[in-house]
Scaffold this active site. Structure first.
Site: not given
Ligand code: FAD
Length: 593
Positions: A438
């Site tokens: 989220e």
């Molecule tokens: C169990 C589970 C359930 C989920 N359910 C859903 C769902 O129902 N629907 C859905 O759409 N998604 C879902 N997700 C996805 C989830 O919302 C994302 O994993 C989350 O938003 C983070 O995206 P990412 O994993 O690509 O991490 P990334 O975006 O790659 O981030 C990696 C790290 O970098 C940091 N970061 C990234 N960009 C920046 C920035 N601009 N400035 C500073 N820091 C930054 C982040 O805070 C994080 O610490 C789910 C994930 C999991 C693991």
């Protein structure tokens, strides 16, 4: 250890922090206190009797993909049916679609209970509620009539499809395609990952809300549209039709919430999945934000839920487990560990953080109700701003403390906390996703600093801090010995928040990178100051209402929070205003050298 819903604590937070009595008196909620208590008690019974017994089995069995079908753990489908039959799926939905039109405050409180009892189960209705909200506010009449009654009744569930392998926090990078058809529908092509309850057999249909990009869309977030994509198409008479071109390719293996199926979803592997536009083309992210804001508060409440559960667990263990002899013990026998000062400090920390986060979330829910239900337009607008300000704090502070409290819970169990049998470890594992999904908590902090602090030229945050100060003045003026140094410590915390906010305002203009470097400690500081003040409001009310155990605990918890936890606020302020240079001191290349 069986879960018991903390009905009295929830009612206390509703009445003192969220100002329930005033809202009822002004007719904003449309229900009385007895009804609210009765619904919370019923939710508590459902949580304890139906959901709690499935939590461990869900963790051990997990959801699995078998022959192309997602199989949820034993008992899951029946529990979901009971949930739907109990009318829980439509608690806050409009009556027009079969809901009960109850306030958000109530469904948020009930959400804590379901998630405390069984976090992996609670996620399913959490996302369905968000999808209902988005369709209700932006969907066409046809979409509303076709989908809302079945979603509100719980016959169909909803999902949220944002994430793609290369587009997580940065949704502007998403590439799922939508192609308009002559009949006004769209065909969707692409892969979404991490989709919670993306597929299952608990209901006859699943309604996916999917973000995708039209061929001529502008780049970035301004070119994203939102589509409703059902798993099964719906015939004109409302019956279930052909299977849509959407499949679950695989399920993820995870650290926690094993029973919640986290799916890789493939759209349009054949002719394209049939989708229907929700809202306007290229304005999909705005609609999705409706869903995300509701879901962010609900995820914040999941943090409270897991913290409450871990606290109950640790408390029960601390009363049973005997080790060493406490300094106050008379005999030579071993004492229950709850008598040791360090364990008591840990338990007080668990309780105080949980209650502070609960208060923040319930206040945010209350403001959501005011923003939707108040008669006066100006009052609705002010509440909308307040919701915007508090939502990132409700989400990030509460989920961070969810992890911390669950970790303390493991610690209180000693070695047994690391052993799965006690269940303490499951809370810790389950909690860890909450600061990530989220919108990660890092992204919440950025949202708070870059979008929420500048609202109305800074007036929104200024007014809020002014209100916090008002409560601190009341605490000071009350001059009660049992409050100890609560007024002084909270005064320092709120002053630290005011100073850090002023600094942020300037840094956003002059040195935005420094502002971003301090965003997470700023959010923590905000949560500590706000949470401490809400607990103090509870203490003031308890002091006014008399004496006895039920009055003593809110005062003791509020005082502990102020004297032991809010004391971190001035240090966090120093980190915010003076920590950026050293945070950014090592360039990325040097950091990785
Ligand atoms: C169990 C589970 C359930 C989920 N359910 C859903 C769902 O129902 N629907 C859905 O759409 N998604 C879902 N997700 C996805 C989830 O919302 C994302 O994993 C989350 O938003 C983070 O995206 P990412 O994993 O690509 O991490 P990334 O975006 O790659 O981030 C990696 C790290 O970098 C940091 N970061 C990234 N960009 C920046 C920035 N601009 N400035 C500073 N820091 C930054 C982040 O805070 C994080 O610490 C789910 C994930 C999991 C693991």
């Amino acid at each position: 250890m069986a879960y018991q819903a903390p009905v009295d604590d929830i009612m206390h937070a509703l009445k003192t922090a969220a100002g329930l009595d005033g809202l009822i008196e002004r007719g904003i909620l449309g229900v009385d206190e007895d009804t609210i208590r009765a619904v919370i008690e019923e939710a508590g019974k459902f949580g304890a009797e139906v959901l709690d017994p499935l939590s461990v089995v869900g963790d051990r069995t997990g959801s699995k993909l078998v022959d192309g079908k997602v199989v949820t753990p034993p008992g899951w489908k029946e529990a979901y049916q009971q949930f739907a039959q109990g009318g829980w799926g439509g608690l806050q939905a409009p009556e027009e679609w079969g809901g009960q039109n109850l306030p958000n405050l109530l469904s948020t409180a009930a959400g804590e209970i379901w998630n405390s009892a069984n976090l992996a189960f609670g996620l399913c209705p959490l996302l369905t509620f968000g999808a209902i909200d988005a369709i209700e506010l932006q969907g066409s009449e046809h979409l509303k009539k076709t989908y809302l009654p079945k979603m509100v009744s719980g016959e169909w569930t909803g999902t949220m499809n944002l994430t793609e392998p290369h587009a997580g926090s940065d949704l502007g990078a998403l590439t799922t395609r939508a192609v308009k058809q002559a009949d006004g529908t769209y065909r969707i092509f692409g892969t979404k990952i991490f989709i919670t309850y993306g597929d299952h057999e608990m209901t006859d249909n699943i309604i996916h809300l999917v973000l995708a990009r039209l061929p001529d869309a502008p780049p970035g977030t301004r070119g994203i549209s939102l589509f409703l994509v059902p798993k099964y198409l719906v015939n004109t008479d409302g019956s279930i039709g052909a299977r849509n071109d959407v499949t679950c390719a695989s399920l993820e293996h995870k650290l926690g919430i094993h029973a919640s199926p986290t799916a890789v979803m493939k759209y349009g592997e054949k002719n394209g999945a049939v989708g229907y536009l929700v809202g306007e083309e290229n304005r999909g992210l705005n609609v999705m934000f409706i869903m995300m804001n509701a879901a962010r508060l609900a995820v914040g409440m999941q943090g409270v839920a897991v913290a409450e559960r871990a606290t109950q667990h640790a408390l029960a263990y601390a009363k049973e487990r005997r080790q060493g002899r406490s300094l106050s013990a008379k005999s030579g026998s071993m004492s229950p560990i709850i008598e040791h000062a360090d364990i008591r400090r840990n338990l007080m920390t668990m309780k105080a953080l949980t209650q502070a986060a609960r208060a923040i979330c319930l206040v945010t829910a209350m403001e959501t109700d005011v923003s939707r239900r108040a008669k006066d337009i100006a009052e609705r607008a002010a509440a909308t701003h307040r919701v915007a300000l508090l939502t990132p704090i409700a989400k990030a502070f509460s989920t961070d403390i969810g992890c911390e409290v669950a970790s303390i819970g493991v610690q209180i169990h000693g070695g047994m906390g690391f052993i799965e049998e006690t269940g303490a470890a499951q809370h810790y594992r389950d909690a860890r996703i909450l600061p990530i999904y989220e919108g990660t908590n890092g992204i919440q902090a950025i949202d708070l600093v870059t979008r929420k602090l500048p609202l109305e030229g800074g007036k929104v945050v200024e007014t809020y801090i002014g209100e916090l100060k008002g409560v601190v003045d009341e605490v000071r003026a009350s001059n009660r010995p049992e409050f100890g140094r609560m007024g002084e410590r909270l005064g320092e915390a709120v002053a630290a928040l005011a100073e850090a906010s002023r600094w942020m305002g300037g840094a956003l203009q002059k040195n935005p990178e420094a502002a971003l470097a301090g965003a997470a400690p700023y959010l923590r500081l905000f949560g500590l100051a706000a949470g401490g003040v809400y607990l103090a409001k509870g203490a003031l009310a308890a002091a006014r209402n008399g004496s006895g155990a039920s009055h003593g605990q809110p005062i003791a918890i509020a005082r502990f929070f102020a004297e032991n936890l809010a004391t971190a606020a001035p240090g966090l302020k120093d980190t915010v205003v003076g920590g950026a240079d050293s945070t950014l001191g090592l360039a990325p290349e040097a950091l990785s050298a």
